[in-house]
Design a protein around this motif. Structure first.
Motif, PDB file in Angstrom:
ATOM      1  N   PHE A   1       0.774  -1.317  -0.024  1.00 39.71           N
ATOM      2  CA  PHE A   1      -0.069   0.005  -0.078  1.00 39.71           C
ATOM      3  C   PHE A   1       0.692   1.217  -0.184  1.00 39.71           C
ATOM      4  CE2 PHE A   1      -3.907  -2.442   1.910  1.00 39.71           C
ATOM      5  CZ  PHE A   1      -4.644  -2.342   0.565  1.00 39.71           C
ATOM      6  N   SER A   2       2.168   1.225   0.660  1.00 44.10           N
ATOM      7  CA  SER A   2       2.830   2.360   0.827  1.00 44.10           C
ATOM      8  C   SER A   2       3.605   2.505  -0.580  1.00 44.10           C
ATOM      9  CB  SER A   2       3.777   2.230   1.762  1.00 44.10           C
ATOM     10  OG  SER A   2       4.788   1.238   1.728  1.00 44.10           O
ATOM     11  N   LEU A   3       3.776   1.473  -1.315  1.00 38.00           N
ATOM     12  CA  LEU A   3       4.406   1.637  -2.606  1.00 38.00           C
ATOM     13  C   LEU A   3       3.386   2.197  -3.615  1.00 38.00           C
ATOM     14  CD1 LEU A   3       6.508  -1.655  -2.970  1.00 38.00           C
ATOM     15  CD2 LEU A   3       7.593   0.759  -2.755  1.00 38.00           C
ATOM     16  N   LEU A   4       2.178   1.733  -3.512  1.00 40.55           N
ATOM     17  CA  LEU A   4       1.120   2.346  -4.301  1.00 40.55           C
ATOM     18  C   LEU A   4       1.003   4.001  -4.333  1.00 40.55           C
ATOM     19  CD1 LEU A   4      -1.917   0.152  -3.719  1.00 40.55           C
ATOM     20  CD2 LEU A   4      -0.622   0.399  -6.001  1.00 40.55           C
ATOM     21  N   LEU A   5       1.476   4.547  -3.116  1.00 38.96           N
ATOM     22  CA  LEU A   5       1.427   6.024  -2.740  1.00 38.96           C
ATOM     23  C   LEU A   5       2.801   6.736  -3.206  1.00 38.96           C
ATOM     24  CD1 LEU A   5      -0.648   6.510   0.522  1.00 38.96           C
ATOM     25  CD2 LEU A   5      -1.367   6.720  -2.057  1.00 38.96           C
ATOM     26  N   THR A   6       3.979   6.048  -3.112  1.00 44.93           N
ATOM     27  CA  THR A   6       5.270   6.518  -2.977  1.00 44.93           C
ATOM     28  C   THR A   6       5.599   6.757  -4.501  1.00 44.93           C
ATOM     29  OG1 THR A   6       5.728   5.349  -0.990  1.00 44.93           O
ATOM     30  CG2 THR A   6       7.670   6.068  -2.275  1.00 44.93           C
TER      31      THR A   6
ATOM     32  N   PRO B   1       4.041   6.981  -7.265  1.00 43.38           N
ATOM     33  CA  PRO B   1       3.357   8.346  -8.094  1.00 43.38           C
ATOM     34  C   PRO B   1       4.066   9.590  -7.405  1.00 43.38           C
ATOM     35  CG  PRO B   1       1.711   6.862  -7.585  1.00 43.38           C
ATOM     36  CD  PRO B   1       2.981   6.367  -6.792  1.00 43.38           C
ATOM     37  N   MET B   2       4.139   9.357  -6.263  1.00 46.28           N
ATOM     38  CA  MET B   2       4.628  10.968  -5.624  1.00 46.28           C
ATOM     39  C   MET B   2       6.267  11.110  -6.113  1.00 46.28           C
ATOM     40  SD  MET B   2       3.991  13.543  -3.833  1.00 46.28           S
ATOM     41  CE  MET B   2       2.952  13.524  -2.774  1.00 46.28           C
ATOM     42  N   TYR B   3       6.964  10.006  -6.166  1.00 45.06           N
ATOM     43  CA  TYR B   3       8.272  10.128  -6.620  1.00 45.06           C
ATOM     44  C   TYR B   3       8.625  10.867  -7.963  1.00 45.06           C
ATOM     45  CZ  TYR B   3      12.594   8.649  -8.731  1.00 45.06           C
ATOM     46  OH  TYR B   3      13.894   8.614  -9.258  1.00 45.06           O
ATOM     47  N   HIS B   4       7.498  10.188  -8.912  1.00 45.29           N
ATOM     48  CA  HIS B   4       7.579  10.763 -10.303  1.00 45.29           C
ATOM     49  C   HIS B   4       6.976  12.199 -10.379  1.00 45.29           C
ATOM     50  CE1 HIS B   4       8.917   7.170 -12.100  1.00 45.29           C
ATOM     51  NE2 HIS B   4       7.791   6.407 -11.423  1.00 45.29           N
ATOM     52  N   SER B   5       6.098  12.486  -9.271  1.00 46.97           N
ATOM     53  CA  SER B   5       5.585  13.815  -9.382  1.00 46.97           C
ATOM     54  C   SER B   5       6.562  14.996  -9.011  1.00 46.97           C
ATOM     55  CB  SER B   5       4.576  13.995  -8.482  1.00 46.97           C
ATOM     56  OG  SER B   5       3.932  15.298  -8.463  1.00 46.97           O
ATOM     57  N   LEU B   6       7.305  14.605  -8.052  1.00 46.42           N
ATOM     58  CA  LEU B   6       8.357  15.123  -7.301  1.00 46.42           C
ATOM     59  C   LEU B   6       9.790  15.287  -8.270  1.00 46.42           C
ATOM     60  CD1 LEU B   6       8.450  14.031  -3.558  1.00 46.42           C
ATOM     61  CD2 LEU B   6       7.450  16.313  -4.470  1.00 46.42           C
ATOM     62  N   LYS B   7      10.036  14.231  -8.931  1.00 48.67           N
ATOM     63  CA  LYS B   7      10.979  14.349  -9.818  1.00 48.67           C
ATOM     64  C   LYS B   7      10.828  15.330 -10.955  1.00 48.67           C
ATOM     65  CE  LYS B   7      13.680  11.165 -12.834  1.00 48.67           C
ATOM     66  NZ  LYS B   7      13.681   9.493 -13.331  1.00 48.67           N
ATOM     67  N   ASP B   8       9.700  15.282 -11.512  1.00 40.76           N
ATOM     68  CA  ASP B   8       9.067  16.017 -12.565  1.00 40.76           C
ATOM     69  C   ASP B   8       9.368  17.700 -12.137  1.00 40.76           C
ATOM     70  OD1 ASP B   8       9.043  13.783 -14.399  1.00 40.76           O
ATOM     71  OD2 ASP B   8       6.652  13.914 -13.880  1.00 40.76           O
ATOM     72  N   SER B   9       8.929  17.976 -10.911  1.00 43.98           N
ATOM     73  CA  SER B   9       8.871  19.061 -10.459  1.00 43.98           C
ATOM     74  C   SER B   9      10.327  19.663 -10.346  1.00 43.98           C
ATOM     75  CB  SER B   9       8.011  19.145  -9.036  1.00 43.98           C
ATOM     76  OG  SER B   9       8.106  20.719  -8.315  1.00 43.98           O
ATOM     77  N   PHE B  10      11.184  18.815  -9.924  1.00 43.64           N
ATOM     78  CA  PHE B  10      12.565  19.377  -9.531  1.00 43.64           C
ATOM     79  C   PHE B  10      12.967  19.475 -10.703  1.00 43.64           C
ATOM     80  CE2 PHE B  10      12.948  16.670  -5.297  1.00 43.64           C
ATOM     81  CZ  PHE B  10      12.362  17.504  -4.623  1.00 43.64           C
ATOM     82  N   GLY B  11      12.957  18.599 -11.942  1.00 43.57           N
ATOM     83  CA  GLY B  11      13.735  18.973 -13.000  1.00 43.57           C
ATOM     84  C   GLY B  11      15.217  18.783 -12.864  1.00 43.57           C
ATOM     85  N   SER B  12      16.042  19.635 -13.654  1.00 42.41           N
ATOM     86  CA  SER B  12      17.447  19.942 -13.553  1.00 42.41           C
ATOM     87  C   SER B  12      17.920  21.198 -12.851  1.00 42.41           C
ATOM     88  CB  SER B  12      17.877  19.708 -14.801  1.00 42.41           C
ATOM     89  OG  SER B  12      17.621  21.003 -15.677  1.00 42.41           O
ATOM     90  N   SER B  13      16.968  21.566 -11.903  1.00 38.31           N
ATOM     91  CA  SER B  13      17.414  22.933 -11.166  1.00 38.31           C
ATOM     92  C   SER B  13      18.096  22.450  -9.835  1.00 38.31           C
ATOM     93  CB  SER B  13      15.840  23.433 -10.891  1.00 38.31           C
ATOM     94  OG  SER B  13      14.986  22.845  -9.878  1.00 38.31           O
ATOM     95  N   GLN B  14      18.398  23.597  -9.107  1.00 37.92           N
ATOM     96  CA  GLN B  14      18.819  23.423  -7.799  1.00 37.92           C
ATOM     97  C   GLN B  14      18.123  23.004  -6.534  1.00 37.92           C
ATOM     98  OE1 GLN B  14      21.191  26.965  -7.186  1.00 37.92           O
ATOM     99  NE2 GLN B  14      22.678  26.494  -8.690  1.00 37.92           N
ATOM    100  N   VAL B  15      16.988  22.773  -7.014  1.00 44.25           N
ATOM    101  CA  VAL B  15      15.980  22.454  -5.994  1.00 44.25           C
ATOM    102  C   VAL B  15      16.289  21.253  -5.434  1.00 44.25           C
ATOM    103  CG1 VAL B  15      13.545  21.936  -5.385  1.00 44.25           C
ATOM    104  CG2 VAL B  15      14.129  23.686  -7.072  1.00 44.25           C
TER     105      VAL B  15
ATOM    106  N   ASP C   1      -2.699  18.918  -7.528  1.00 48.47           N
ATOM    107  CA  ASP C   1      -3.969  18.582  -7.438  1.00 48.47           C
ATOM    108  C   ASP C   1      -4.147  17.339  -7.124  1.00 48.47           C
ATOM    109  OD1 ASP C   1      -2.745  17.690 -10.025  1.00 48.47           O
ATOM    110  OD2 ASP C   1      -4.320  17.726 -11.084  1.00 48.47           O
ATOM    111  N   GLY C   2      -5.042  17.049  -6.271  1.00 45.58           N
ATOM    112  CA  GLY C   2      -5.501  16.103  -5.708  1.00 45.58           C
ATOM    113  C   GLY C   2      -4.632  15.699  -4.437  1.00 45.58           C
ATOM    114  N   TRP C   3      -4.224  14.259  -4.501  1.00 46.99           N
ATOM    115  CA  TRP C   3      -3.587  13.945  -3.245  1.00 46.99           C
ATOM    116  C   TRP C   3      -1.848  14.554  -3.016  1.00 46.99           C
ATOM    117  CZ3 TRP C   3       0.837  11.009  -3.991  1.00 46.99           C
ATOM    118  CH2 TRP C   3       0.890  10.346  -5.058  1.00 46.99           C
ATOM    119  N   GLU C   4      -1.425  14.877  -4.261  1.00 43.37           N
ATOM    120  CA  GLU C   4      -0.078  15.537  -4.242  1.00 43.37           C
ATOM    121  C   GLU C   4      -0.227  16.752  -3.468  1.00 43.37           C
ATOM    122  OE1 GLU C   4       0.524  16.254  -8.247  1.00 43.37           O
ATOM    123  OE2 GLU C   4       1.006  14.103  -8.703  1.00 43.37           O
ATOM    124  N   GLY C   5      -1.215  17.553  -3.175  1.00 40.12           N
ATOM    125  CA  GLY C   5      -1.421  18.769  -2.204  1.00 40.12           C
ATOM    126  C   GLY C   5      -1.204  18.429  -0.872  1.00 40.12           C
ATOM    127  N   THR C   6      -1.381  17.078  -0.519  1.00 39.67           N
ATOM    128  CA  THR C   6      -0.767  16.627   0.919  1.00 39.67           C
ATOM    129  C   THR C   6       0.786  16.750   1.387  1.00 39.67           C
ATOM    130  OG1 THR C   6      -0.853  14.437   0.328  1.00 39.67           O
ATOM    131  CG2 THR C   6      -2.793  15.202   1.055  1.00 39.67           C
TER     132      THR C   6
END
Length: 101
Positions: A31-36, A38-52, A73-78
């Protein structure tokens, strides 16, 4: 003497439940992998190649988080600062002080 026998009986019953404990741990992991993932991919896309990425490794980039929160949007806002690092400990202490269990 009876307490000693009850203690032995309790250990026997708890060792018989190891399969159930292992099964529950496996279900929790799945269950934790089911949430982890998609969140990993969302954060990876948001970080990009910046200094973040460097800022998040050293501490927390509040400006990035505000931007991510506004676009999420959705659960990513948590995703909040209280989920990682020292923020999780402080959030737990605050909940304990305010009697939020």
């Amino acid at each position: 003497m009876k307490a000693f026998l009850n203690l032995i009986q309790g250990f026997k019953q708890s060792t018989a439940a190891w399969r159930m404990v292992g099964l529950l741990l496996l279900i929790n992991l799945l269950f934790s992998l089911l949430l982890t993932v998609p969140m990993y991919h969302s954060l990876k896309d948001s970080f990009g190649s910046s200094q973040v990425t460097e800022h998040m490794a050293e501490g927390f980039d509040y400006l990035w988080w505000e931007e991510f929160r506004d676009q999420a949007d959705g659960w990513e806002g948590t995703f909040t600062p209280s989920l990682i690092g020292k923020g999780a400990i402080l959030n737990n202490l605050e909940g304990l002080i305010q009697m939020r269990f």
